[in-house]
Design a protein around this motif. Structure first.
Motif, PDB file in Angstrom:
ATOM      1  N   ASN A 100     -32.927 115.467 -45.361  1.00  0.00           N
ATOM      2  CA  ASN A 100     -32.516 116.043 -44.083  1.00  0.00           C
ATOM      3  C   ASN A 100     -31.942 114.982 -43.141  1.00  0.00           C
ATOM      4  OD1 ASN A 100     -34.232 117.876 -41.404  1.00  0.00           O
ATOM      5  ND2 ASN A 100     -32.112 117.918 -42.064  1.00  0.00           N
ATOM      6  N   PHE A 101     -30.821 114.393 -43.544  1.00  0.00           N
ATOM      7  CA  PHE A 101     -30.093 113.472 -42.673  1.00  0.00           C
ATOM      8  C   PHE A 101     -28.640 113.399 -43.126  1.00  0.00           C
ATOM      9  CE2 PHE A 101     -32.464 110.906 -45.815  1.00  0.00           C
ATOM     10  CZ  PHE A 101     -31.437 110.235 -46.472  1.00  0.00           C
ATOM     11  N   ALA A 102     -27.813 112.844 -42.259  1.00  0.00           N
ATOM     12  CA  ALA A 102     -26.390 112.666 -42.555  1.00  0.00           C
ATOM     13  C   ALA A 102     -26.157 111.293 -43.169  1.00  0.00           C
ATOM     14  CB  ALA A 102     -25.572 112.809 -41.271  1.00  0.00           C
ATOM     15  N   LEU A 103     -25.018 111.128 -43.793  1.00  0.00           N
ATOM     16  CA  LEU A 103     -24.562 109.821 -44.252  1.00  0.00           C
ATOM     17  C   LEU A 103     -23.329 109.421 -43.454  1.00  0.00           C
ATOM     18  CD1 LEU A 103     -25.011 110.097 -48.122  1.00  0.00           C
ATOM     19  CD2 LEU A 103     -26.475 108.940 -46.472  1.00  0.00           C
ATOM     20  N   GLY A 104     -23.239 108.132 -43.158  1.00  0.00           N
ATOM     21  CA  GLY A 104     -22.116 107.653 -42.366  1.00  0.00           C
ATOM     22  C   GLY A 104     -21.929 106.163 -42.526  1.00  0.00           C
ATOM     23  N   SER A 105     -21.273 105.542 -41.540  1.00  0.00           N
ATOM     24  CA  SER A 105     -20.937 104.119 -41.630  1.00  0.00           C
ATOM     25  C   SER A 105     -21.976 103.225 -40.968  1.00  0.00           C
ATOM     26  CB  SER A 105     -19.565 103.867 -40.989  1.00  0.00           C
ATOM     27  OG  SER A 105     -19.554 104.301 -39.633  1.00  0.00           O
ATOM     28  N   SER A 106     -23.040 103.823 -40.401  1.00  0.00           N
ATOM     29  CA  SER A 106     -24.086 103.024 -39.756  1.00  0.00           C
ATOM     30  C   SER A 106     -25.400 103.779 -39.835  1.00  0.00           C
ATOM     31  CB  SER A 106     -23.733 102.738 -38.287  1.00  0.00           C
ATOM     32  OG  SER A 106     -23.602 103.959 -37.567  1.00  0.00           O
ATOM     33  N   ASN A 107     -26.498 103.078 -39.575  1.00  0.00           N
ATOM     34  CA  ASN A 107     -27.823 103.689 -39.536  1.00  0.00           C
ATOM     35  C   ASN A 107     -28.206 104.003 -38.094  1.00  0.00           C
ATOM     36  OD1 ASN A 107     -28.396 103.415 -42.388  1.00  0.00           O
ATOM     37  ND2 ASN A 107     -28.705 101.223 -42.022  1.00  0.00           N
ATOM     38  N   GLY A 108     -28.913 105.106 -37.890  1.00  0.00           N
ATOM     39  CA  GLY A 108     -29.348 105.447 -36.541  1.00  0.00           C
ATOM     40  C   GLY A 108     -29.295 106.936 -36.308  1.00  0.00           C
ATOM     41  N   THR A 109     -28.652 107.333 -35.213  1.00  0.00           N
ATOM     42  CA  THR A 109     -28.475 108.750 -34.902  1.00  0.00           C
ATOM     43  C   THR A 109     -26.989 109.031 -34.698  1.00  0.00           C
ATOM     44  OG1 THR A 109     -28.832 108.355 -32.544  1.00  0.00           O
ATOM     45  CG2 THR A 109     -30.749 109.016 -33.866  1.00  0.00           C
ATOM     46  N   LEU A 110     -26.634 110.289 -34.847  1.00  0.00           N
ATOM     47  CA  LEU A 110     -25.231 110.705 -34.816  1.00  0.00           C
ATOM     48  C   LEU A 110     -25.105 111.983 -34.012  1.00  0.00           C
ATOM     49  CD1 LEU A 110     -22.342 110.235 -36.124  1.00  0.00           C
ATOM     50  CD2 LEU A 110     -23.112 111.761 -37.958  1.00  0.00           C
ATOM     51  N   ASP A 111     -24.161 112.008 -33.073  1.00  0.00           N
ATOM     52  CA  ASP A 111     -23.840 113.252 -32.373  1.00  0.00           C
ATOM     53  C   ASP A 111     -23.138 114.180 -33.356  1.00  0.00           C
ATOM     54  OD1 ASP A 111     -24.906 112.409 -29.958  1.00  0.00           O
ATOM     55  OD2 ASP A 111     -23.012 111.541 -29.283  1.00  0.00           O
ATOM     56  N   PHE A 112     -23.610 115.407 -33.446  1.00  0.00           N
ATOM     57  CA  PHE A 112     -23.164 116.302 -34.515  1.00  0.00           C
ATOM     58  C   PHE A 112     -22.922 117.694 -33.941  1.00  0.00           C
ATOM     59  CE2 PHE A 112     -23.404 118.617 -38.522  1.00  0.00           C
ATOM     60  CZ  PHE A 112     -22.867 117.720 -39.427  1.00  0.00           C
ATOM     61  N   TYR A 113     -21.867 118.352 -34.441  1.00  0.00           N
ATOM     62  CA  TYR A 113     -21.543 119.704 -34.006  1.00  0.00           C
ATOM     63  C   TYR A 113     -22.047 120.698 -35.055  1.00  0.00           C
ATOM     64  CZ  TYR A 113     -18.518 117.423 -30.608  1.00  0.00           C
ATOM     65  OH  TYR A 113     -18.039 116.639 -29.591  1.00  0.00           O
ATOM     66  N   ALA A 114     -23.159 121.374 -34.733  1.00  0.00           N
ATOM     67  CA  ALA A 114     -23.700 122.408 -35.615  1.00  0.00           C
ATOM     68  C   ALA A 114     -22.933 123.698 -35.349  1.00  0.00           C
ATOM     69  CB  ALA A 114     -25.190 122.589 -35.366  1.00  0.00           C
ATOM     70  N   ASN A 115     -21.935 123.952 -36.175  1.00  0.00           N
ATOM     71  CA  ASN A 115     -21.059 125.099 -35.965  1.00  0.00           C
ATOM     72  C   ASN A 115     -21.803 126.396 -36.262  1.00  0.00           C
ATOM     73  OD1 ASN A 115     -18.601 126.989 -36.495  1.00  0.00           O
ATOM     74  ND2 ASN A 115     -17.675 125.075 -35.787  1.00  0.00           N
ATOM     75  N   HIS A 116     -21.508 127.433 -35.500  1.00  0.00           N
ATOM     76  CA  HIS A 116     -22.131 128.733 -35.756  1.00  0.00           C
ATOM     77  C   HIS A 116     -21.691 129.283 -37.112  1.00  0.00           C
ATOM     78  CE1 HIS A 116     -23.045 129.568 -31.214  1.00  0.00           C
ATOM     79  NE2 HIS A 116     -23.437 128.358 -31.614  1.00  0.00           N
ATOM     80  N   TYR A 117     -20.523 128.857 -37.597  1.00  0.00           N
ATOM     81  CA  TYR A 117     -20.108 129.100 -38.979  1.00  0.00           C
ATOM     82  C   TYR A 117     -20.445 127.801 -39.710  1.00  0.00           C
ATOM     83  CZ  TYR A 117     -17.059 129.983 -42.999  1.00  0.00           C
ATOM     84  OH  TYR A 117     -16.562 130.166 -44.273  1.00  0.00           O
ATOM     85  N   SER A 118     -21.602 127.749 -40.362  1.00  0.00           N
ATOM     86  CA  SER A 118     -22.191 126.472 -40.782  1.00  0.00           C
ATOM     87  C   SER A 118     -21.297 125.636 -41.682  1.00  0.00           C
ATOM     88  CB  SER A 118     -23.538 126.714 -41.480  1.00  0.00           C
ATOM     89  OG  SER A 118     -23.366 127.387 -42.711  1.00  0.00           O
ATOM     90  N   HIS A 119     -20.402 126.265 -42.441  1.00  0.00           N
ATOM     91  CA  HIS A 119     -19.520 125.510 -43.332  1.00  0.00           C
ATOM     92  C   HIS A 119     -18.590 124.570 -42.555  1.00  0.00           C
ATOM     93  CE1 HIS A 119     -20.620 127.878 -46.896  1.00  0.00           C
ATOM     94  NE2 HIS A 119     -20.622 128.917 -46.093  1.00  0.00           N
ATOM     95  N   ALA A 120     -18.377 124.848 -41.269  1.00  0.00           N
ATOM     96  CA  ALA A 120     -17.464 124.042 -40.457  1.00  0.00           C
ATOM     97  C   ALA A 120     -18.193 122.982 -39.636  1.00  0.00           C
ATOM     98  CB  ALA A 120     -16.654 124.944 -39.527  1.00  0.00           C
ATOM     99  N   SER A 121     -19.493 122.827 -39.816  1.00  0.00           N
ATOM    100  CA  SER A 121     -20.253 121.826 -39.061  1.00  0.00           C
ATOM    101  C   SER A 121     -19.780 120.421 -39.411  1.00  0.00           C
ATOM    102  CB  SER A 121     -21.744 121.968 -39.363  1.00  0.00           C
ATOM    103  OG  SER A 121     -22.221 123.217 -38.934  1.00  0.00           O
ATOM    104  N   SER A 122     -19.745 119.541 -38.413  1.00  0.00           N
ATOM    105  CA  SER A 122     -19.192 118.205 -38.625  1.00  0.00           C
ATOM    106  C   SER A 122     -19.606 117.269 -37.503  1.00  0.00           C
ATOM    107  CB  SER A 122     -17.656 118.286 -38.689  1.00  0.00           C
ATOM    108  OG  SER A 122     -17.067 117.003 -38.777  1.00  0.00           O
ATOM    109  N   ALA A 123     -19.480 115.982 -37.772  1.00  0.00           N
ATOM    110  CA  ALA A 123     -19.619 114.987 -36.710  1.00  0.00           C
ATOM    111  C   ALA A 123     -18.380 114.982 -35.814  1.00  0.00           C
ATOM    112  CB  ALA A 123     -19.839 113.604 -37.310  1.00  0.00           C
TER     113      ALA A 123
END
Length: 245
Positions: A100-123
């Motif tokens: 239950n976490f994202a992968l990215g270019s750094s460790n820590g926390t990430l602002d994320f857009y939880a889209n109501h159409y979940s397939h479109a959710s993204s940073a």
């Protein structure tokens, strides 16, 4: 008529893949993931480890287990509510491990857009163009999610070759790869979605992504899936690469 055509195409996909029409009734089963992996199987006969980044509710993982039954699958999904569905859908699948976490270019926390159409959710924020083409993607809640680099994660996972890294992170693929530059030598195949038009604000488009993964040591195999409008404009494509020998 369009609905009848789509149902006929869905039946064709499942019959061609060998899954059978009754599979359509199972929870978490996806027509798109079945078609995608059916196409991948033509080029990759064997996979023993799958890194499923952007797992959503487990659609790709469940299809991957059918096509590659011996593979250990590691599925990453950062949105808590969607992750709960992922856990529920894969609870009887011992070969699927969830995180239950994202992968990215750094460790820590990430602002994320939880889209109501979940397939479109993204940073990344959904572009005005995508909202126009796909109105169901217009609304999202901004949340904070934990994020880790694959370089720090992969050494602790049981990896058996061949390894497939699948990225479906809605425009954030390059950031995930930036956090994996030291471990990409362990990746045999790379599958990711790329856009030809700006679906997310600030996302790198096809040319940039294609050139970037070539610089990382991968060569293009084939397109294995796509998203297009009713007017047949291709918006996004799933591309398959392999590590150069």
């Amino acid at each position: 008529m369009n609905l009848i055509f789509k149902l006929a195409e869905a039946a064709k996909v499942f019959l061609q893949s060998g899954r059978g029409l009754t599979s359509l009734l199972k929870k978490g089963v996806s027509i798109a993931s079945t078609q995608l992996l059916h196409n991948c199987k033509r080029y990759i006969p064997e996979v023993n480890t799958i890194l499923d980044v952007g797992a959503n509710r487990g659609q790709f993982a469940l299809s991957a287990q059918y096509f590659y039954p011996n593979a250990g699958i590691h599925s990453f999904e950062p949105i808590p509510a969607v992750y709960s569905a992922l856990k529920q859908n894969t609870r009887h699948m011992p070969g699927i491990h969830t995180y239950n976490f994202a992968l990215g270019s750094s460790n820590g926390t990430l602002d994320f857009y939880a889209n109501h159409y979940s397939h479109a959710s993204s940073a990344l924020h959904v572009s005005s163009l995508q909202q126009q083409l796909l109105p169901q993607t217009a609304e999202a809640d901004q949340i904070s999610v934990p994020v880790k680099c694959m370089d720090d994660l992969l050494p602790g996972l049981p990896v058996k070759h061949p390894v497939l890294l699948k990225l479906d992170v809605q425009g954030f693929e390059k950031e995930v790869l930036k956090g994996a530059v030291h471990c990409l030598g362990q990746i045999d195949y790379l599958l990711f979605e790329t856009s030809f038009v700006q679906m997310y604000d600030g996302e790198p488009l096809f040319d940039e992504m294609h050139n970037y993964v070539k610089e990382l040591g991968f060569e293009f195999i084939a397109p294995v899936g796509f998203l297009q409008t009713d007017e047949l404009q291709i918006l996004q494509m799933d591309l398959l690469y392999k590590r150069k020998q």
